[in-house]
Scaffold this motif. Sequence first.
Motif, PDB file in Angstrom:
ATOM      1  N   GLU A   3      -5.711   7.143  12.012  1.00 38.17           N
ATOM      2  CA  GLU A   3      -4.323   6.844  11.665  1.00 38.17           C
ATOM      3  C   GLU A   3      -3.960   7.451  10.308  1.00 38.17           C
ATOM      4  OE1 GLU A   3      -1.385   3.014  10.747  1.00 38.17           O
ATOM      5  OE2 GLU A   3      -3.547   2.719  11.018  1.00 38.17           O
ATOM      6  N   LYS A   4      -4.838   7.255   9.323  1.00 40.00           N
ATOM      7  CA  LYS A   4      -4.523   7.755   7.981  1.00 40.00           C
ATOM      8  C   LYS A   4      -4.645   9.276   7.903  1.00 40.00           C
ATOM      9  CE  LYS A   4      -5.355   3.643   5.175  1.00 40.00           C
ATOM     10  NZ  LYS A   4      -6.060   3.076   3.987  1.00 40.00           N
ATOM     11  N   MET A  37      -1.420  10.495   9.097  1.00 39.58           N
ATOM     12  CA  MET A  37      -0.381  10.316   8.078  1.00 39.58           C
ATOM     13  C   MET A  37      -0.402  11.465   7.075  1.00 39.58           C
ATOM     14  SD  MET A  37      -0.936   6.211   7.459  1.00 39.58           S
ATOM     15  CE  MET A  37      -0.123   6.179   5.856  1.00 39.58           C
ATOM     16  N   ILE A  97      -4.341  10.212  -0.529  1.00 41.38           N
ATOM     17  CA  ILE A  97      -4.001   8.874  -0.042  1.00 41.38           C
ATOM     18  C   ILE A  97      -4.811   7.817  -0.777  1.00 41.38           C
ATOM     19  CG2 ILE A  97      -5.632   9.052   1.902  1.00 41.38           C
ATOM     20  CD1 ILE A  97      -3.567   7.408   3.559  1.00 41.38           C
ATOM     21  N   GLY A 130      -5.023   3.863  -0.450  1.00 42.41           N
ATOM     22  CA  GLY A 130      -4.533   2.722   0.315  1.00 42.41           C
ATOM     23  C   GLY A 130      -3.404   3.180   1.213  1.00 42.41           C
ATOM     24  N   MET A 131      -2.202   2.671   0.949  1.00 41.80           N
ATOM     25  CA  MET A 131      -1.019   3.110   1.695  1.00 41.80           C
ATOM     26  C   MET A 131      -0.060   3.873   0.778  1.00 41.80           C
ATOM     27  SD  MET A 131      -1.973   2.072   4.571  1.00 41.80           S
ATOM     28  CE  MET A 131      -0.575   2.362   5.640  1.00 41.80           C
ATOM     29  N   LYS A 173       7.604   7.410   4.591  1.00 43.46           N
ATOM     30  CA  LYS A 173       7.564   5.990   4.963  1.00 43.46           C
ATOM     31  C   LYS A 173       7.540   5.818   6.478  1.00 43.46           C
ATOM     32  CE  LYS A 173       9.245   3.944   0.701  1.00 43.46           C
ATOM     33  NZ  LYS A 173      10.184   3.011   0.049  1.00 43.46           N
ATOM     34  N   GLY A 227       4.034   5.915   7.599  1.00 44.49           N
ATOM     35  CA  GLY A 227       3.214   4.736   7.319  1.00 44.49           C
ATOM     36  C   GLY A 227       2.931   4.476   5.859  1.00 44.49           C
ATOM     37  N   PHE A 228       3.362   5.376   4.973  1.00 43.20           N
ATOM     38  CA  PHE A 228       3.137   5.165   3.544  1.00 43.20           C
ATOM     39  C   PHE A 228       4.103   4.110   3.006  1.00 43.20           C
ATOM     40  CE2 PHE A 228       1.573   9.572   4.066  1.00 43.20           C
ATOM     41  CZ  PHE A 228       0.296   9.411   3.520  1.00 43.20           C
ATOM     42  N   THR A 229       3.586   3.263   2.126  1.00 46.71           N
ATOM     43  CA  THR A 229       4.423   2.250   1.486  1.00 46.71           C
ATOM     44  C   THR A 229       5.057   2.791   0.215  1.00 46.71           C
ATOM     45  OG1 THR A 229       2.955   0.519   2.327  1.00 46.71           O
ATOM     46  CG2 THR A 229       4.444  -0.097   0.539  1.00 46.71           C
TER      47      THR A 229
END
Length: 271
Positions: free
Chosen positions: A195-196, A199, A219, A221-222, A248, A251-253
Amino acid sequence: MSDKNLQEVLKKQEELKTYIQELGSVAVAFSGGVDSTYLLKVAHDTLGDKAIAVTARSCSFPERELKQAMRFCEKEGIRHFVCESEELDIEGFSHNPKNRCYICKHELFEKIIDIAKEQKLVYIAEGSNMDDNGDYRPGLQAVAELGVTSPLRHAELNKEEIRILSRELGLSTWDKQSFACLSSRFVYGEEITREKLSMVDKAEQLLLDLGFHQVRVRIHGMMARIEVMPEEFSKILENREKITKEFKTYGFTYVTMDLTGYRTGSMNETL
């Protein structure tokens, strides 16, 4: 570059050709990047069908890079083998230890060795250059252990010289951005997941589509930490809203820009 300096670089290229000729046959670990493309081109020009390309398919290697590698080999008439080498299936890799690159390269080179044996080729070659000697490169330990050759380092070629020679040979990769597998975008110790990786891949593709030449999306964390060349900082701000919105959706915060700018191996700065 002066004519004198160019002649010196061309002399190194002749030394490279002589070294490859002495190998007799070789399977080149081919990522489609600046270094491996140049190495493969010289190897194939020197050895013909006794030089092949082997590229690994995995979730840490963007599909765009694989397609570019395939197109190059087709254009040059080079025999090209694509092997499955999914790093996340290797025990311990996803935990992202400091020797992550060693674990990956050891597995990959073992597969290339098997392909070389099937094709009755004697040597394996990889594309590290003299500049790689100065950074933390655990993958070079696997190179040494498995007897893989490093022709570009043997000829004492650095990145700038390889770009110059690539341009002389008419290779479109002469000014291609430097690339490393997507797993290198993770902080050591942070789990690497599909998943990451996706991203990061999408985020870097967006920046490339926006016209940035050299990018990294690290990356944490998020949180995304964008690295671009300092001269392109203003371009990040010009596209701030689009970049933030798209990141975003991936999936990035949080979305940040590294004020130091792009540099290779920035995750190694904590070691």
